[in-house]
Design a protein around this motif. Structure first.
Motif, mmCIF file in Angstrom:
data_model
loop_
_atom_site.group_PDB
_atom_site.id
_atom_site.type_symbol
_atom_site.label_atom_id
_atom_site.label_comp_id
_atom_site.label_asym_id
_atom_site.label_seq_id
_atom_site.Cartn_x
_atom_site.Cartn_y
_atom_site.Cartn_z
ATOM 1 N N ASN A 169 41.278 48.554 34.505
ATOM 2 C CA ASN A 169 41.686 49.233 35.734
ATOM 3 C C ASN A 169 42.071 48.216 36.811
ATOM 4 O O ASN A 169 42.165 47.009 36.544
ATOM 5 C CB ASN A 169 40.569 50.155 36.227
ATOM 6 C CG ASN A 169 39.277 49.398 36.459
ATOM 7 O OD1 ASN A 169 39.262 48.359 37.110
ATOM 8 N ND2 ASN A 169 38.172 49.905 35.917
ATOM 9 N N THR A 170 42.271 48.716 38.033
ATOM 10 C CA THR A 170 42.710 47.849 39.136
ATOM 11 C C THR A 170 41.651 47.716 40.228
ATOM 12 O O THR A 170 41.977 47.418 41.378
ATOM 13 C CB THR A 170 44.017 48.402 39.754
ATOM 14 O OG1 THR A 170 43.748 49.706 40.323
ATOM 15 C CG2 THR A 170 45.127 48.510 38.731
ATOM 16 N N TRP A 171 40.397 47.926 39.889
ATOM 17 C CA TRP A 171 39.345 47.835 40.906
ATOM 18 C C TRP A 171 39.375 46.494 41.623
ATOM 19 O O TRP A 171 39.333 46.437 42.851
ATOM 20 C CB TRP A 171 37.966 48.037 40.264
ATOM 21 C CG TRP A 171 37.724 49.415 39.736
ATOM 22 C CD1 TRP A 171 38.400 50.568 40.051
ATOM 23 C CD2 TRP A 171 36.716 49.796 38.785
ATOM 24 N NE1 TRP A 171 37.892 51.633 39.359
ATOM 25 C CE2 TRP A 171 36.862 51.200 38.575
ATOM 26 C CE3 TRP A 171 35.728 49.108 38.099
ATOM 27 C CZ2 TRP A 171 36.032 51.904 37.707
ATOM 28 C CZ3 TRP A 171 34.906 49.805 37.228
ATOM 29 C CH2 TRP A 171 35.054 51.189 37.037
ATOM 30 N N ARG A 172 39.416 45.425 40.864
ATOM 31 C CA ARG A 172 39.367 44.100 41.476
ATOM 32 C C ARG A 172 40.584 43.838 42.362
ATOM 33 O O ARG A 172 40.457 43.183 43.414
ATOM 34 C CB ARG A 172 39.246 43.024 40.395
ATOM 35 C CG ARG A 172 37.884 43.029 39.700
ATOM 36 C CD ARG A 172 37.831 42.030 38.556
ATOM 37 N NE ARG A 172 36.512 42.024 37.918
ATOM 38 C CZ ARG A 172 36.116 42.914 37.019
ATOM 39 N NH1 ARG A 172 36.939 43.896 36.639
ATOM 40 N NH2 ARG A 172 34.912 42.847 36.488
ATOM 41 N N GLU A 173 41.738 44.322 41.941
ATOM 42 C CA GLU A 173 42.940 44.146 42.760
ATOM 43 C C GLU A 173 42.800 44.824 44.117
ATOM 44 O O GLU A 173 43.439 44.416 45.088
ATOM 45 C CB GLU A 173 44.173 44.692 42.026
ATOM 46 C CG GLU A 173 44.642 43.850 40.844
ATOM 47 C CD GLU A 173 43.912 44.183 39.552
ATOM 48 O OE1 GLU A 173 44.475 43.921 38.484
ATOM 49 O OE2 GLU A 173 42.769 44.688 39.605
ATOM 50 N N HIS A 174 41.965 45.849 44.183
ATOM 51 C CA HIS A 174 41.734 46.559 45.441
ATOM 52 C C HIS A 174 40.511 46.008 46.194
ATOM 53 O O HIS A 174 40.088 46.603 47.191
ATOM 54 C CB HIS A 174 41.554 48.055 45.185
ATOM 55 C CG HIS A 174 42.835 48.759 44.855
ATOM 56 N ND1 HIS A 174 43.385 48.755 43.588
ATOM 57 C CD2 HIS A 174 43.697 49.470 45.623
ATOM 58 C CE1 HIS A 174 44.511 49.446 43.584
ATOM 59 N NE2 HIS A 174 44.722 49.888 44.800
ATOM 60 N N GLY A 175 39.945 44.902 45.720
ATOM 61 C CA GLY A 175 38.829 44.283 46.420
ATOM 62 C C GLY A 175 37.504 44.980 46.225
ATOM 63 O O GLY A 175 36.666 45.009 47.143
ATOM 64 N N SER A 176 37.263 45.537 45.057
ATOM 65 C CA SER A 176 36.039 46.308 44.808
ATOM 66 C C SER A 176 34.800 45.416 44.895
ATOM 67 O O SER A 176 34.856 44.194 44.726
ATOM 68 C CB SER A 176 36.108 46.955 43.422
ATOM 69 O OG SER A 176 36.225 45.964 42.408
ATOM 70 N N THR A 181 31.277 46.784 40.351
ATOM 71 C CA THR A 181 32.338 46.566 39.366
ATOM 72 C C THR A 181 31.760 46.008 38.075
ATOM 73 O O THR A 181 32.111 46.458 36.974
ATOM 74 C CB THR A 181 33.391 45.596 39.932
ATOM 75 O OG1 THR A 181 33.976 46.167 41.102
ATOM 76 C CG2 THR A 181 34.496 45.327 38.909
#
Length: 305
Positions: A169-176, A181
């Motif tokens: 997914n893109t959690w890290r790209e959104h600064g999760s 995470t």
């Protein structure tokens, strides 16, 4: 009960990845610190954060039910290879239950979301409604065990789907938040790692396409109800946002487009794939990717320095 020899199939590996071959399942004694984790741990996606956090309400009791059912089935398994795999599965599921149970109190309760009312409902469902009844005859209890094993296999189909999503997914790209995470990605990686076990166990105890399909239909309806109920519960309990059912639907669609939630299309497609006569769980996800994350997970590395 089938006495056929248990054989595991090679896991699907995406291009460029090295198939690690058979993986010995074992529990990882992980620990997570949520002291600094905000309630909306995916920045810019408060409703999506709540939808993922909702799983913390469902998973502890569900995972414990898996463990209890497998401990009931284990003495009946004559295949030592399958029995060893089941023991590894039991260890991992017990650790999942413990990790997510901790979130209820170290995260949700601290942020003003009281998990107790929902937790009591999950305890009734998994400890009472889905538990074996001692008043039943031995034959009826054995038949019920097979049905529960197929229910677990159907549910594990979805945990594998969600595990593959957690890895991609893109959690890290959104600064999760790193801790939350890692919790869900570690759990997802282990779901992919052991995704074939529940299917193999259910087949060992009694294969049948109609039985498999019935278990999936029951599991699908049940999971949809629980996910909807849990998502609404946590949204209504969130003291920082104004709840609206239609807002939840819009925010889910926005989260799916952003890659922080799985798309409904992917879940529907994966559901239909379960009904293919040639279906086998290794068609979902990549063992190589799962093992690679488990080797890099901060919590897993801390548990095994």
């Amino acid at each position: 009960m089938s006495q056929s020899t248990h054989t595991s199939k090679a896991a699907r590996v995406t291009p460029g990845e090295h198939d690690p071959g058979p993986v010995s399942l074992h529990a990882r004694n992980v620990a997570f610190d949520f002291e600094a984790t905000p309630l909306h741990w995916i920045p810019g996606h408060p409703m999506s954060s709540n939808v993922i956090s909702m799983l913390n309400l469902l998973l502890p009791e569900g995972e414990r039910w898996f463990v209890t059912t497998y401990n009931e089935a284990l003495p009946l398994v004559a295949d030592e290879e399958l029995a060893a795999t089941m023991r590894g599965f039991i260890g991992q599921e017990a650790m999942h239950a413990e990790a997510h149970d901790k979130v209820l109190w170290d995260f949700l309760d601290r942020h003003g979301v009281d998990p107790r009312p929902f937790q009591r409902q999950m305890q009734w469902l998994f400890r009472k409604a889905l538990s074996p009844k001692q008043s039943w005859s031995e034959d009826r209890r054995k038949k019920d065990l097979v049905e529960r094993l197929w229910l677990i296999a159907a549910i594990e189909h979805y945990t594998a789907i969600l595990g593959d999503f957690a890895l991609n997914n893109t959690w890290r790209e959104h600064g999760s938040d790193p801790a939350m995470t890692d919790l869900f990605t570690w759990h997802g990686a282990e779901e992919v790692e052991h995704r074939c076990v529940a299917h193999d166990v259910a087949v060992y105890f009694g294969d049948g396409y109609l039985r498999r399909g019935r278990a999936m239909a029951i599991s699908l309806v049940g999971l949809l109800m629980l996910i909807n109920r849990g998502s609404r519960f946590i949204a209504k309990s969130d003291p920082t946002i104004e709840y609206s059912y239609w807002r939840m639907i819009r925010e889910y669609a926005r989260g799916a487009r952003a890659g922080v939630l799985p798309t409904l299309r992917s879940i529907i497609f994966a559901t239909f794939s379960y009904f293919k006569p040639t279906f086998y769980p290794d068609q979902i996800g990549s063992t190589a990717q799962a093992v690679a994350y488990l080797a890099a997970s901060p919590a897993a590395r801390a548990a095994h320095p």
